[in-house]
Scaffold this active site. Structure first.
Site, PDB file in Angstrom:
ATOM      1  CG  LEU B  58    -110.109 -36.350 -11.522  1.00  0.00           C
ATOM      2  CD1 LEU B  58    -110.498 -35.709 -12.851  1.00  0.00           C
ATOM      3  CD2 LEU B  58    -111.115 -37.315 -11.046  1.00  0.00           C
ATOM      4  CD  GLU B  60    -112.220 -39.849  -7.033  1.00  0.00           C
ATOM      5  OE1 GLU B  60    -111.994 -40.716  -7.913  1.00  0.00           O
ATOM      6  OE2 GLU B  60    -112.485 -38.665  -7.310  1.00  0.00           O
ATOM      7  CD  GLN B  82    -113.007 -31.750  -6.330  1.00  0.00           C
ATOM      8  OE1 GLN B  82    -113.479 -32.125  -7.391  1.00  0.00           O
ATOM      9  NE2 GLN B  82    -111.894 -31.054  -6.263  1.00  0.00           N
ATOM     10  CG  PHE B  83    -118.415 -33.189  -4.014  1.00  0.00           C
ATOM     11  CD1 PHE B  83    -119.350 -32.380  -3.387  1.00  0.00           C
ATOM     12  CD2 PHE B  83    -117.552 -32.608  -4.923  1.00  0.00           C
ATOM     13  CE1 PHE B  83    -119.420 -31.022  -3.659  1.00  0.00           C
ATOM     14  CE2 PHE B  83    -117.610 -31.247  -5.202  1.00  0.00           C
ATOM     15  CZ  PHE B  83    -118.552 -30.445  -4.571  1.00  0.00           C
ATOM     16  CG  HIS B 129    -121.763 -32.667  -6.610  1.00  0.00           C
ATOM     17  ND1 HIS B 129    -121.949 -33.321  -7.799  1.00  0.00           N
ATOM     18  CD2 HIS B 129    -120.528 -32.103  -6.696  1.00  0.00           C
ATOM     19  CE1 HIS B 129    -120.872 -33.148  -8.578  1.00  0.00           C
ATOM     20  NE2 HIS B 129    -119.997 -32.422  -7.930  1.00  0.00           N
TER      21      HIS B 129
HETATM   22  C1  TPP Z   1    -114.756 -39.645  -9.902  1.00  0.00           C
HETATM   23  C2  TPP Z   1    -114.819 -38.161  -9.786  1.00  0.00           C
HETATM   24  N1  TPP Z   1    -113.954 -37.522  -8.990  1.00  0.00           N
HETATM   25  C3  TPP Z   1    -113.999 -36.187  -8.830  1.00  0.00           C
HETATM   26  C4  TPP Z   1    -114.929 -35.450  -9.492  1.00  0.00           C
HETATM   27  C5  TPP Z   1    -114.988 -33.934  -9.303  1.00  0.00           C
HETATM   28  N2  TPP Z   1    -114.600 -33.254 -10.540  1.00  0.00           N
HETATM   29  C6  TPP Z   1    -115.517 -32.830 -11.410  1.00  0.00           C
HETATM   30  S1  TPP Z   1    -114.816 -32.261 -12.820  1.00  0.00           S
HETATM   31  C7  TPP Z   1    -113.260 -32.554 -12.253  1.00  0.00           C
HETATM   32  C8  TPP Z   1    -112.096 -32.283 -13.120  1.00  0.00           C
HETATM   33  C9  TPP Z   1    -112.239 -32.956 -14.441  1.00  0.00           C
HETATM   34  O1  TPP Z   1    -111.149 -32.704 -15.254  1.00  0.00           O
HETATM   35  P1  TPP Z   1    -111.085 -33.262 -16.727  1.00  0.00           P
HETATM   36  O2  TPP Z   1    -111.302 -34.735 -16.724  1.00  0.00           O
HETATM   37  O3  TPP Z   1    -109.841 -32.762 -17.332  1.00  0.00           O
HETATM   38  O4  TPP Z   1    -112.358 -32.647 -17.440  1.00  0.00           O
HETATM   39  P2  TPP Z   1    -112.667 -31.111 -17.697  1.00  0.00           P
HETATM   40  O5  TPP Z   1    -113.362 -30.621 -16.485  1.00  0.00           O
HETATM   41  O6  TPP Z   1    -111.393 -30.420 -17.951  1.00  0.00           O
HETATM   42  O7  TPP Z   1    -113.562 -31.125 -18.875  1.00  0.00           O
HETATM   43  C10 TPP Z   1    -113.313 -33.087 -10.971  1.00  0.00           C
HETATM   44  C11 TPP Z   1    -112.137 -33.430 -10.163  1.00  0.00           C
HETATM   45  C12 TPP Z   1    -115.834 -36.152 -10.312  1.00  0.00           C
HETATM   46  N3  TPP Z   1    -116.803 -35.522 -10.978  1.00  0.00           N
HETATM   47  N4  TPP Z   1    -115.757 -37.487 -10.446  1.00  0.00           N
END
Ligand code: TPP
Ligand code: TPP
Ligand code: MG
Ligand code: MG
Lengths: 363, 326, 363, 326
Positions: B58, B60, B82-83, B129
């Site tokens: 995760l 970017e 992703q967005f 989003h």
């Molecule tokens: C900077 C960023 N990149 C991508 C996203 C899209 N996104 C939302 S939740 C998520 C996964 C998050 O995983 P984690 O940190 O383990 O938290 P969990 O959802 O398991 O609580 C992603 C990739 C985002 N919200 N923010």
């Protein structure tokens, strides 16, 4: 309360050649004579060019640049260990390593005098990335380069550098984390020269060592005396071996010192003492390397003098070439926005050229 | 010929490019096993394997930065943000390297890479989003910014973007992902990047838009044509950087009137640039001021208030009528 | 070769309450009865709301949201330990902790139904930051909040949350590094729920634990069973103590599991097995907490039923209030671009209102 | 009254604000012990101590993100980005939080904070130290973007920016830091944010600029006035977001002609927005197209070619003459 342990780690430390030139016989990699002589020659060349550049800058014959004096023992051994096909990804204080990899002295001079031409290598396959002025980005590039090497099934290795300050950037973190996940053949070397402009190492991060930052990415780490080319040699060789064998990345902290100003625009007297600098000079890498060569009967005063003369010639020649007037097209930037022409850029190029002709303004 | 929606068209183009060229990789969060949160990369992992379809951490900036490294090494990464709302985390890499490596080395090093990102509103999504911030990329020399408006041009432009020798930001209007289907030809088809498309010729007014806003624009044009018998020329920009000045200038020189429809906030938005280009190149033909119909200069509201924020066909139609009536 | 050690580290692990409800008597913090009863009540409330929200979402009465089921034992004990004046900085899966801190159920519902109104707290001094959808940013905010507390000479603590996926972001790194340098009173809790959408923990980073990432910032770290509210309690209490005393930040990894889909837009069957989920359900926190209460004679079936009924009422009432039509000004966004009016915004607001009247388009 | 250069004026404003208000902090790389790489924060550490003058780690996103936290806690951080070229690392924080917290909470949480950054070319610096990318900030609703052009307005605007209840991006044209001195009054003086300044009234043409480009603009105006006897009205925007439409419209409505001078690349640059505003609000008064004199849509060249890239007084003068001659 008695608690279990989830994990434990150690950060090894390596010094082989002490400041006084004494070698730890048990750790000595016993490099061949000619390797040692080359090593010393490169270090002397980097020092000579660095010193000359400072003079040129002070005389208004060169732009701002970051001197590398004192850090020769880090990038030079690393670059000497690299093979064709390996990628050299510098920050901006790896003059020596760049020279070893084949960057012409004139390219360095051009670059620091405001010409993109300084980034153009005699051969693209030298695989030296241009300086990444924006700190941290290069570690992410390095992760991708290393991924590509693995992807292609080669045993190429990427060697990347970053400063102690640079370890605070998100790019350092994101790049190394990816390299860890990818088990990418990447050797990352932190040049911990104690300063990030005026910010001392201790104000940059609360971690006891910088090496331990690699623990966050599940990679082997080591701290070495970065003024000791033998320690750097051994640590980098081991890390490269691991990388070539597919065993993933390594983080190396090389503890050294930025003996000069940050760049020629900086005044270190504002933030550090002469005493500190003096002590640091006592640990600098060239003196101890020479002492070691002498102890192995490979060096003496006469050879030193001959080498210095020879390098002076080499630098003189590069400076002369650099200062020979070149015919550099002013509209070059318009040719390299895209690889294919676009009418908007072409139109602006015509406007630019007309403006150039129209008066001194754009000329 | 198959009737595909835009997400299927994107998927098709990716699969085609990966089939043709073994150096093409797809990478991003959830693009492999999951097939992408919008299913843009569905099935690619099975066909091309985990070395070419990479589920990344995760990060970017790390995704784009490592894609730069891969591209330098001769691969062609297609990186997904992703967005678009999370893409700003990689702005440092974008400004410092993606847009510059060619220029920095006078062409010795180049970056054939694509950064895909869904953008824009209309899908009742969480905060971040729904924005349209194409200008942040379009203002930076050295990359191209491409925005398809339908399944067929999405597929053709994405193939062209992957072919392109330079970095392309490929912004996909997520509102259009599943909004409608189009025939997408079986044979490989590309569209030239940097060229706008005249969707419909006309003589009374030029209507310019791109991405998801093409839909309300087309609807509005049809309404006004019917109600007023006006002849409207419609331009779909397709590439917003570098912009196709010639297409805009030619059309407005002919019609003398122009309405631009944009989802982004008004100030410093694409329609301002388009207005400036018209000012430069068709000024003497203008019979009315260029009309910008845009999102407002407010923080994009959460979806409870989204509908009132996005330009609608009705508002576009009124703008066209006003401009015709000047 | 014999090498020196520059540093060494261990990552402790803490579990007090096993999945079967057995408590490790030596480690048991022996919380007072009423604390335990409150703890369980909060956990049940969060679960009840979560389950109701899922139903509402499936019925089209609520927007997309990220269920928190299974993670109640992380944010709830942490929030219960917080005092007035402390800052709660969530990611987006801390429903329970938010409720404990005083966020109304209706705010949560409003927020996930597309209304900024859901971010407005009954009292600004509750110090709960709105959800940070953009992952990683909140850790940097938390570092700044904690700096401010120290700056003002208070003993306030900031408690911040992030997911396992979030640890890969540069913001996690930059924020924690700053907190380390500042010795800021910050407790950061990684909710390691094994998944970041479809990316498993193992593909997110190569580090053996997530806790060890704190070693990079020179801060104490601990890994706890995140389904064990007693272990979380003890670890957070210790970390808060340290923070309040001026001894700086701590990183806690709470190992838990995301029992439901990532958000209601997600389909976990695409990337994980039912078996895995089933195993995870066997470790979930509510069952073991209830068992522990029962073992202390604080709970039984009757009380359970009474509680569930009571919470159902509470949730019913919140939903009813949430669904009562509100008169929400459509031009609200124009009022909050800046704190002082500007003609450009005012002009656009008039245009917006005219467009609203002019047709359904903007209405 | 003292004659100060711009860097001294910035330093003065910071010291004044910190003296008046104990919640004002200064933070950034090298701002404390070193006094800033341009000396903007010189002496502040000694006067206000390390808790209020903070040397941060090397992390732009962390600096801005932690400043957000401090502002939420009731402090007023003035964060420095060492150069605008490194500020893009914090674009995620900027887009997601700096610009949004007020709107997100309908005003319950606000961010009184300033992000200072030197920008622009002309100082023979290394790569990334010479760009003008003000649009990347100006296009985003929720923050203000202020650009002083001289010592006196720099001091007055920085004080106003620190007073402002909302985040302000304060972009300092580094070419002007030591280029000239001005009398700066001893008493506290502020200028309203969001208002342009008519530097000189005139009737034949409106010349609009901001920041470092005010200097070639003024020089060009003087030349043309002398050579042609033309009467040029000169506007210094001072704030570029939100833009002072009224000032621009009033002036161009009077003069009918306009030249805009900008250092940034042309496409999607500020002059495009200004042209669009004129199109909206002074169209019927225009006697010639608005002329945009700008940087080019190329990657900012290294300093070897910098001089030919930056708009010069000569080119501006020719643009004015051309526009007068239409
Ligand atoms: C900077 C960023 N990149 C991508 C996203 C899209 N996104 C939302 S939740 C998520 C996964 C998050 O995983 P984690 O940190 O383990 O938290 P969990 O959802 O398991 O609580 C992603 C990739 C985002 N919200 N923010
Ligand atoms: C992202 C970024 N922020 C700020 C700068 C400005 N800057 C240039 S060098 C430097 C200090 C770097 O310190 P370090 O990483 O230790 O490397 P060193 O200069 O000591 O070799 C800074 C802050 C930059 N180049 N890039
Ligand atoms: Mg350093
Ligand atoms: Mg997770």
């Amino acid at each position: 309360m008695p608690r279990k342990q989830a994990a434990k780690f150690t950060v090894p430390y390596l010094q082989i050649l002490a400041p006084d030139g004494k070698v730890d016989a048990k750790l000595d990699p016993k490099l061949p004579d000619d390797t040692l002589l080359k090593l010393y020659r490169w270090m002397r060349l980097a020092r000579a060019l660095d010193e000359r550049m400072l003079k040129l800058q002070r005389q208004g014959r060169l732009g701002t640049f970051p001197p590398c004096t004192g850090q020769e023992a880090v990038s030079i051994p690393a670059a000497m260990l690299m093979r064709d096909g390996d990628w050299f990804v510098g920050a901006f204080r790896e003059l020596g390593g760049r020279l070893v990899r084949g960057e012409p002295l004139t390219a360095t001079l051009d670059y620091y005098n405001g010409w993109e031409e300084g980034n153009i290598l005699p051969d693209k396959n030298l695989r030296i990335l241009p300086t990444s002025v924006v700190i941290g980005c290069q570690i992410e590039h390095a992760a991708g380069l290393a991924y590509a090497s693995r992807f292609k099934g080669t045993d190429e290795v990427t060697v990347a550098f970053i400063g102690d300050g640079g370890t605070s950037e998100g790019g350092f973190h994101e790049g190394l984390n990816m390299a860890g996940v990818w088990k990418a053949p990447l050797v990352t070397i932190i040049q911990n020269n104690q300063w990030a402009i005026s910010i001392p190492r201790g104000a940059q991060t609360a971690s006891e060592t910088l090496a331990q930052k690699g623990i966050a990415y599940g990679m082997p780490v080591i701290q070495v005396d970065g003024n000791d080319p033998l320690a750097v040699w051994v640590a980098v060789a081991e890390a490269m071996d691991r990388a070539r064998k597919g065993d993933g990345p390594t983080l190396i902290e090389a503890v050294t010192y930025r003996l000069m100003m940050h760049t020629t625009a900086d005044d270190p007297t504002k933030y550090r003492t002469e005493d500190e600098e003096k002590e640091a000079w006592a640990r600098e890498p060239l003196v101890r390397t020479r002492a070691y060569l002498e102890s192995r009967d490979l060096w003496d005063e006469a050879r030193e003098k001959a080498l210095l003369d020879e390098l002076k010639d080499q630098v003189d020649q590069a400076v002369a070439e650099f200062e020979t007037p070149k015919d550099r097209a002013p509209d070059e930037p318009f040719r390299h926005v895209y690889g294919t022409p676009h009418p908007v850029i072409e139109e602006q190029r015509r406007e630019f050229l007309a403006n150039l002709k129209g008066g001194e303004g754009r000329g | 010929m198959a009737k595909l929606n835009m997400i299927q068209a994107v998927n098709l183009a990716l699969a085609e490019a990966m089939t043709q060229d073994e150096t093409v990789l797809v990478m991003g969060q959830d693009v492999a096993v999951d097939g992408g949160v919008f299913r843009a990369t569905e099935g690619l992992l099975d066909r091309f394997g985990p070395e070419r379809v990479i589920d990344t951490p995760l990060a970017e900036s790390g995704i784009v930065g490592s894609a730069v490294g891969m591209a330098l090494a001769g691969l062609k990464p297609v990186a997904e943000m992703q967005f678009s709302g999370f893409s700003y985390m990689m702005m440092g890499q974008f400004e410092a390297h993606v847009t510059r490596l060619r220029s920095r080395t006078h062409g010795q090093l180049t970056l054939p890479m694509v950064i895909r990102m869904p953008y824009g509103g209309g899908v009742r999504a969480l905060e971040h989003h729904s924005e349209s911030r194409e200008v942040l990329y379009a203002h930076q020399p050295g990359a191209r910014v491409v925005i398809p408006s339908g399944p067929r041009n999405a597929r053709a432009l994405l193939l062209a973007a992957i072919d392109d020798p330079d970095p392309v930001v490929f912004m996909e209007p997520k509102h259009s992902y599943r909004a409608f289907r189009e025939e997408v030809p079986e044979e490989r088809e590309t569209l030239p990047i940097g060229k706008a498309r005249v969707v419909q010729e006309g003589t009374d007014l030029t209507l310019v838009s791109w991405g998801a806003m093409m839909r309300p624009a087309l609807k509005a044009a049809a309404t006004v044509e019917k109600e007023r018998g006006a002849s409207i020329e419609i331009i779909d920009l397709l590439t917003i950087a570098p912009l196709d000045h010639a297409a805009i200038a030619a059309s407005v020189s002919k019609t003398g009137r122009c309405v631009v429809v944009q989802e982004a906030p008004r100030s410093y938005g694409p329609s301002s640039e388009i207005t400036a280009v018209i000012n430069d190149k068709a000024f003497w033909h203008l019979e009315a001021p260029v009309k910008r119909i845009t999102g407002y200069d407010v923080v994009t509201p959460y979806f409870g208030r989204e509908k009132t924020y996005l330009p609608s066909a009705e508002v576009v139609a009124r703008g066209i009528v006003e401009t015709l009536d000047v």
